[in-house]
Write a protein that holds these residues in place. Structure first.
Motif, mmCIF file in Angstrom:
data_model
loop_
_atom_site.group_PDB
_atom_site.id
_atom_site.type_symbol
_atom_site.label_atom_id
_atom_site.label_comp_id
_atom_site.label_asym_id
_atom_site.label_seq_id
_atom_site.Cartn_x
_atom_site.Cartn_y
_atom_site.Cartn_z
ATOM 1 N N TRP A 64 -34.801 20.086 41.833
ATOM 2 C CA TRP A 64 -33.930 21.046 41.151
ATOM 3 C C TRP A 64 -34.501 21.515 39.814
ATOM 4 C CZ3 TRP A 64 -31.309 19.596 36.471
ATOM 5 C CH2 TRP A 64 -31.557 18.270 36.070
ATOM 6 N N LYS A 65 -35.553 20.862 39.342
ATOM 7 C CA LYS A 65 -36.114 21.237 38.048
ATOM 8 C C LYS A 65 -36.995 22.481 38.173
ATOM 9 C CE LYS A 65 -36.128 16.517 36.226
ATOM 10 N NZ LYS A 65 -36.980 15.380 35.792
ATOM 11 N N ILE A 66 -37.011 23.256 37.109
ATOM 12 C CA ILE A 66 -37.782 24.492 37.054
ATOM 13 C C ILE A 66 -38.755 24.391 35.880
ATOM 14 C CG2 ILE A 66 -37.644 26.989 36.647
ATOM 15 C CD1 ILE A 66 -34.760 26.716 37.986
ATOM 16 N N LEU A 67 -40.039 24.503 36.177
ATOM 17 C CA LEU A 67 -41.063 24.458 35.146
ATOM 18 C C LEU A 67 -41.339 25.870 34.639
ATOM 19 C CD1 LEU A 67 -43.692 21.991 36.704
ATOM 20 C CD2 LEU A 67 -41.582 21.471 35.458
ATOM 21 N N TYR A 68 -41.537 26.008 33.339
ATOM 22 C CA TYR A 68 -41.901 27.275 32.722
ATOM 23 C C TYR A 68 -43.000 27.005 31.709
ATOM 24 C CZ TYR A 68 -39.256 25.671 28.674
ATOM 25 O OH TYR A 68 -38.817 24.944 27.592
ATOM 26 N N ARG A 69 -43.687 28.047 31.310
ATOM 27 C CA ARG A 69 -44.895 27.879 30.488
ATOM 28 C C ARG A 69 -44.652 28.246 29.029
ATOM 29 N NH1 ARG A 69 -49.732 31.064 32.955
ATOM 30 N NH2 ARG A 69 -48.436 32.799 32.272
ATOM 31 N N ASP A 70 -45.241 27.458 28.157
ATOM 32 C CA ASP A 70 -45.252 27.772 26.733
ATOM 33 C C ASP A 70 -45.770 29.198 26.535
ATOM 34 O OD1 ASP A 70 -45.099 27.359 23.969
ATOM 35 O OD2 ASP A 70 -47.147 26.582 23.868
ATOM 36 N N ASP B 247 -44.494 31.986 27.541
ATOM 37 C CA ASP B 247 -43.888 32.933 28.477
ATOM 38 C C ASP B 247 -42.425 33.182 28.106
ATOM 39 O OD1 ASP B 247 -46.276 32.963 29.819
ATOM 40 O OD2 ASP B 247 -45.454 32.352 31.758
ATOM 41 N N TYR B 248 -41.901 34.285 28.611
ATOM 42 C CA TYR B 248 -40.516 34.667 28.316
ATOM 43 C C TYR B 248 -39.909 35.233 29.587
ATOM 44 C CZ TYR B 248 -36.623 37.336 26.341
ATOM 45 O OH TYR B 248 -35.389 37.853 26.067
ATOM 46 N N HIS B 249 -38.648 34.849 29.861
ATOM 47 C CA HIS B 249 -38.041 35.244 31.127
ATOM 48 C C HIS B 249 -36.647 35.849 31.000
ATOM 49 C CE1 HIS B 249 -41.449 33.376 33.047
ATOM 50 N NE2 HIS B 249 -41.195 32.238 32.428
ATOM 51 N N ALA C 129 -33.244 28.982 28.449
ATOM 52 C CA ALA C 129 -33.628 27.601 28.720
ATOM 53 C C ALA C 129 -35.067 27.527 29.216
ATOM 54 C CB ALA C 129 -32.682 26.972 29.741
ATOM 55 N N SER C 130 -35.573 28.648 29.720
ATOM 56 C CA SER C 130 -36.955 28.715 30.192
ATOM 57 C C SER C 130 -37.817 29.579 29.280
ATOM 58 C CB SER C 130 -36.993 29.270 31.621
ATOM 59 O OG SER C 130 -36.473 30.591 31.672
ATOM 60 N N ALA C 131 -37.426 29.705 28.015
ATOM 61 C CA ALA C 131 -38.183 30.519 27.068
ATOM 62 C C ALA C 131 -39.283 29.697 26.417
ATOM 63 C CB ALA C 131 -37.260 31.092 25.995
ATOM 64 N N GLY C 132 -40.515 30.118 26.589
ATOM 65 C CA GLY C 132 -41.632 29.445 25.950
ATOM 66 C C GLY C 132 -41.900 29.963 24.555
ATOM 67 N N PHE D 257 -34.886 22.406 32.870
ATOM 68 C CA PHE D 257 -35.956 23.358 32.580
ATOM 69 C C PHE D 257 -37.009 22.640 31.733
ATOM 70 C CE2 PHE D 257 -32.353 25.963 33.615
ATOM 71 C CZ PHE D 257 -32.895 27.021 34.342
ATOM 72 N N VAL D 258 -38.235 22.608 32.214
ATOM 73 C CA VAL D 258 -39.279 21.769 31.617
ATOM 74 C C VAL D 258 -40.504 22.625 31.313
ATOM 75 C CG1 VAL D 258 -40.729 19.731 31.912
ATOM 76 C CG2 VAL D 258 -38.449 19.809 32.970
ATOM 77 N N ARG D 259 -41.007 22.503 30.086
ATOM 78 C CA ARG D 259 -42.123 23.334 29.636
ATOM 79 C C ARG D 259 -43.462 22.720 30.025
ATOM 80 N NH1 ARG D 259 -42.399 25.832 23.579
ATOM 81 N NH2 ARG D 259 -40.252 26.279 24.238
#
Length: 460
Positions: free
Chosen positions: A146-152, A154-156, A164-167, A182-184
């Motif tokens: 269920w976790k969603i990874l996003y990148r430092d 990046d912006y969504h 929560a997914s804003a890098g 949400f995990v960076r």
């Protein structure tokens, strides 16, 4: 006042704006001290005119990478008008002619993808991905993955879940607490390398695997990335990065979402930014350039495999995607998008974007030779950045106020550019250029000449 046609005193508009409009990304105190809010009244091609009659060449396509085919396109306006008269809206639980036709045309540009979910903004398009991933976790993974990874960097988007997914930390500050899960993961900007290795792209991707192993592969359901990072500094991923990212996603059964809200529909010289890198995504989101701002539209595009996971058990009332976007039912969006796509094809704008992008990057490189304040130039197509540093050796970011002064100086010259100005440690100050795909060499020269003069005046 009946409409706008008989409006002679634009001052009324400025005062109405000052009294009642809450502008985006703006500190409004300045308007209490004699500064007039900027009101743009007309656009044609690459140029816009403000309420004072001043002409500007727009180097950022509407301020936020949107007006890809330029201003004043009567054929798009006419397509929208004709469609609105015939049918302006019906909820997305039913179909429409422009919705069906555009979905087919869009999918033809995206081999391997098959389904289009309509909504009205990039933030919402990404929210749909997050909801789909969470529902897949419940339906097909026993509540896991269920976790969603996003990148430092990046912006969504601007919604709470998107933030929560804003890098980019400043965008999210003071808007929490945010949803869990949400995990960076680290950024991939080699200019500000985090590892001293030869194959930096692979190493930056390996850092994603390290996060997956730390969190537990059975908890991670999706990785969302921009193909080229936009507001975080116009970051073109290093060689080897995307191949390794895909290997990692396949290894751990993690869905890959590509956020094309900025890069999509021609900005980088291909229909979509991910197509430069041989990526095979599970989700692709898009908005801004889809209709070049002539109508509101965004799309969440998926593979058939993703789509099938929401129709596996028709007897279960919880099995389908229980979501709606009210304005995803507007017919003006896909009607405008169809004509926007035709213009890009008929006028050869993808080819022009590649050619003018190379030309603009060359101009920026020449400016870098002239101005020590420029530490790095980079970009893809007509999506470019010049990072300003106080010292090339240490790469200390240039003073934020001075970077803003460069933008203001260009504006005073009648040239609109952007900048990623953030004072948080480790983040950069990058001048951003994203002119319309119709840009000519003369347009590029005018923009970069203005930057040259502004850098000289601000930094000496």
């Amino acid at each position: 006042m009946e409409g706008f046609a008989g409006l002679n005193d634009i001052g009324q508009v400025v005062e109405a704006d000052r009294a009642h409009v809450w502008h985006h990304l703006s500190q409004h105190k300045q308007y209490d001290t004699g500064v007039d809010p900027r009101v743009i009244v007309e656009g044609k091609g690459m140029r816009v005119w403000d309420a004072k009659g001043k002409e500007h060449i727009d180097g950022v396509s509407g301020g936020v990478w949107t007006v890809n085919v330029g201003y004043g396109r009567e054929s798009i306006a006419n397509a929208v008008r004709d469609q609105l008269i015939k049918l302006n809206y019906f909820a997305g639980s039913a179909g429409s002619i422009p919705g069906a036709v555009f979905s087919k045309r869009l999918i033809e540009k995206m081999p391997g993808l098959t389904r289009v979910y309509y909504s009205n903004s990039g933030s919402e398009a990404n929210e749909k991905v997050y909801k789909m991933v969470r529902q897949i976790a419940h339906r097909h993974h026993g509540g896991k993955k269920w976790k969603i990874l996003y990148r430092d960097r990046d912006y969504h988007g601007t919604t709470i879940a998107a933030l929560a997914s804003a890098g980019q930390d400043q965008r999210a500050m003071q808007y929490g607490p945010f949803p869990d899960g949400f995990v960076r993961v680290p950024h991939c900007l080699e200019y500000r390398k985090q590892w001293d290795v030869e194959n930096y792209g692979e190493r930056a991707a390996d850092a994603i695997e390290e996060v997956i192993l730390r969190e537990g592969p059975d908890t991670v359901g999706c990785l969302i990335l921009e193909p080229v990072t936009a507001g975080g500094g116009v970051i073109v991923p290093p060689q080897g990065y995307w191949d390794r990212v895909q290997e990692i996603c396949k290894k751990y059964n993690i869905l890959l979402a590509i956020d094309e809200v900025v890069c999509g529909v021609g900005r980088t010289g291909t229909w979509f930014g991910y197509q430069h890198y041989g990526i095979k995504p599970d989700f692709v989101t898009m908005a801004k350039g889809v209709a070049s701002g002539y109508a509101a539209i965004s799309c969440t595009v998926t593979t058939e495999a993703v789509f099938e996971m929401f129709k596996d058990d028709p007897s279960d009332p919880m099995s389908y995607f229980r979501d709606i976007s009210t304005f995803g039912g507007c017919t003006s969006g896909p009607a405008a998008a169809l004509e926007n796509m035709r213009i890009i094809e008929d006028e050869g704008l993808l080819e022009n974007t590649l050619a003018m992008g190379d030309y603009c990057l060359g101009n920026l490189a020449a400016l870098m030779d002239k101005h020590k304040i420029i530490g790095n130039v980079r970009g893809k197509g007509l999506f470019l950045g010049a990072e300003l540093v106080a010292d090339r050796a240490t790469k200390e970011p240039a003073d934020e106020k001075k970077v803003q002064a460069v933008v203001a100086d260009c504006m005073a010259q009648g040239v609109i550019i952007g900048a990623t100005n953030r004072s948080l440690p480790g983040l950069n100050n990058t001048l951003c250029l994203s002119p319309a795909l119709i840009a000519t060499k003369d347009d590029i020269d005018e923009i970069t000449t203005a930057i040259d003069g502004a850098l000289t005046r601000v930094f000496g």
